[in-house]
Design a protein around this motif. Structure first.
Motif, short mmCIF file in Angstrom:
data_model
loop_
_atom_site.label_atom_id
_atom_site.label_comp_id
_atom_site.label_asym_id
_atom_site.label_seq_id
_atom_site.Cartn_x
_atom_site.Cartn_y
_atom_site.Cartn_z
N GLY A 160 0.81 -1.21 0.00
CA GLY A 160 0.00 0.00 0.00
C GLY A 160 0.84 1.26 0.00
O GLY A 160 0.55 2.22 -0.73
N VAL A 161 1.91 1.27 0.77
CA VAL A 161 2.81 2.43 0.81
C VAL A 161 3.53 2.58 -0.52
O VAL A 161 3.66 3.69 -1.06
CB VAL A 161 3.81 2.30 1.98
CG1 VAL A 161 4.90 3.34 1.88
CG2 VAL A 161 3.09 2.41 3.30
N ASP A 168 2.17 17.42 5.88
CA ASP A 168 1.58 18.72 5.57
C ASP A 168 0.20 18.61 4.92
O ASP A 168 -0.64 19.46 5.12
CB ASP A 168 2.48 19.49 4.61
CG ASP A 168 3.40 20.43 5.33
OD1 ASP A 168 3.22 20.58 6.54
OD2 ASP A 168 4.26 21.01 4.66
N ASN A 169 -0.01 17.60 4.14
CA ASN A 169 -1.20 17.51 3.32
C ASN A 169 -2.12 16.40 3.83
O ASN A 169 -1.78 15.22 3.75
CB ASN A 169 -0.78 17.25 1.87
CG ASN A 169 -1.89 17.48 0.90
OD1 ASN A 169 -3.03 17.61 1.27
ND2 ASN A 169 -1.54 17.50 -0.37
N ILE A 170 -3.28 16.74 4.34
CA ILE A 170 -4.21 15.75 4.88
C ILE A 170 -4.78 14.85 3.79
O ILE A 170 -5.04 13.68 4.02
CB ILE A 170 -5.33 16.42 5.72
CG1 ILE A 170 -6.14 15.39 6.50
CG2 ILE A 170 -6.24 17.23 4.83
CD1 ILE A 170 -5.40 14.77 7.62
N THR A 186 -2.17 19.50 -8.63
CA THR A 186 -2.94 18.55 -7.83
C THR A 186 -2.53 18.75 -6.38
O THR A 186 -1.45 19.25 -6.09
CB THR A 186 -2.66 17.09 -8.25
OG1 THR A 186 -1.27 16.82 -8.09
CG2 THR A 186 -3.06 16.85 -9.68
N ARG A 187 -3.38 18.33 -5.49
CA ARG A 187 -3.07 18.51 -4.07
C ARG A 187 -2.47 17.27 -3.45
O ARG A 187 -2.35 17.17 -2.25
CB ARG A 187 -4.33 18.91 -3.33
CG ARG A 187 -4.78 20.31 -3.69
CD ARG A 187 -5.90 20.75 -2.83
NE ARG A 187 -7.12 20.08 -3.27
CZ ARG A 187 -8.29 20.21 -2.68
NH1 ARG A 187 -8.40 20.95 -1.62
NH2 ARG A 187 -9.35 19.59 -3.14
N ILE A 188 -2.11 16.29 -4.25
CA ILE A 188 -1.53 15.05 -3.72
C ILE A 188 -0.01 15.17 -3.83
O ILE A 188 0.54 15.37 -4.90
CB ILE A 188 -2.04 13.84 -4.51
CG1 ILE A 188 -3.55 13.72 -4.33
CG2 ILE A 188 -1.35 12.57 -4.04
CD1 ILE A 188 -4.20 12.69 -5.18
N SER A 189 0.65 15.04 -2.69
CA SER A 189 2.11 15.07 -2.67
C SER A 189 2.61 13.97 -1.75
O SER A 189 1.85 13.32 -1.05
CB SER A 189 2.60 16.44 -2.18
OG SER A 189 2.27 16.61 -0.82
N VAL A 190 3.91 13.78 -1.77
CA VAL A 190 4.51 12.75 -0.93
C VAL A 190 4.59 13.20 0.53
O VAL A 190 4.66 12.39 1.44
CB VAL A 190 5.91 12.39 -1.48
CG1 VAL A 190 6.59 11.35 -0.65
CG2 VAL A 190 5.79 11.89 -2.91
N ASN A 191 4.51 14.48 0.77
CA ASN A 191 4.61 15.03 2.12
C ASN A 191 3.27 14.85 2.84
O ASN A 191 2.40 15.70 2.82
CB ASN A 191 4.98 16.51 2.06
CG ASN A 191 5.37 17.04 3.40
OD1 ASN A 191 5.38 16.30 4.38
ND2 ASN A 191 5.68 18.32 3.45
N LEU A 225 -5.20 9.47 1.52
CA LEU A 225 -5.02 8.61 0.36
C LEU A 225 -4.05 7.47 0.67
O LEU A 225 -4.28 6.32 0.29
CB LEU A 225 -4.51 9.44 -0.82
CG LEU A 225 -4.45 8.73 -2.16
CD1 LEU A 225 -5.86 8.33 -2.59
CD2 LEU A 225 -3.81 9.60 -3.20
N MET A 226 -2.98 7.77 1.40
CA MET A 226 -2.04 6.71 1.78
C MET A 226 -2.71 5.71 2.71
O MET A 226 -2.52 4.50 2.58
CB MET A 226 -0.80 7.29 2.44
CG MET A 226 0.26 6.25 2.69
SD MET A 226 1.85 6.94 3.11
CE MET A 226 1.75 7.01 4.87
N PHE A 227 -3.51 6.18 3.65
CA PHE A 227 -4.23 5.30 4.55
C PHE A 227 -5.20 4.39 3.78
O PHE A 227 -5.31 3.20 4.08
CB PHE A 227 -5.00 6.13 5.59
CG PHE A 227 -5.74 5.33 6.60
CD1 PHE A 227 -5.06 4.63 7.58
CD2 PHE A 227 -7.12 5.25 6.56
CE1 PHE A 227 -5.75 3.87 8.51
CE2 PHE A 227 -7.81 4.50 7.48
CZ PHE A 227 -7.13 3.81 8.46
N ILE A 228 -5.86 4.93 2.77
CA ILE A 228 -6.79 4.13 1.96
C ILE A 228 -6.03 3.04 1.20
O ILE A 228 -6.48 1.89 1.14
CB ILE A 228 -7.59 5.04 1.00
CG1 ILE A 228 -8.59 5.86 1.79
CG2 ILE A 228 -8.28 4.23 -0.10
CD1 ILE A 228 -9.28 6.94 0.98
#
Length: 88
Positions: free
Chosen positions: A23-24, A53-55, A45-50, A60-63
């Motif tokens: 998943g990661v 900072d970004n909820i 886009t608002r998706i970053s590796v950080n 998305l990572m948790f999903i």
């Protein structure tokens, strides 16, 4: 043997650990591809590796982690354990 005896706890734990790792990895691959698209096309886009900072990235990572764990758990439950035949 019953089905609960065939699916031992070691297989389940291994499936959950593999689900977390995959998943990661899938999250980082998708973030890398989206970052590449963002750099080349200029689309933001608002998706970053950080994820700190970004909820949205953290969710998305948790999903992806939960989906990976669920997939590998389902795969372990539906696949019988391999049995080695011992020749005398």
């Amino acid at each position: 043997m019953s089905e609960s005896e065939e699916t031992n706890s070691l297989r389940i734990v291994a499936a959950l650990i593999l689900g977390i790792i995959s998943g990661v990895i899938v999250f980082f691959i998708i973030a890398l591809v989206l970052g590449f698209i963002e750099d080349t096309s200029g689309i933001r886009t608002r998706i970053s590796v950080n994820v700190a900072d970004n909820i949205l990235s953290a969710v998305l990572m948790f999903i992806f982690i939960i989906a990976g764990m669920a997939f590998f758990y389902w795969k372990v439950k539906n696949t019988p354990a391999s049995k080695e035949e011992i020749e005398d």
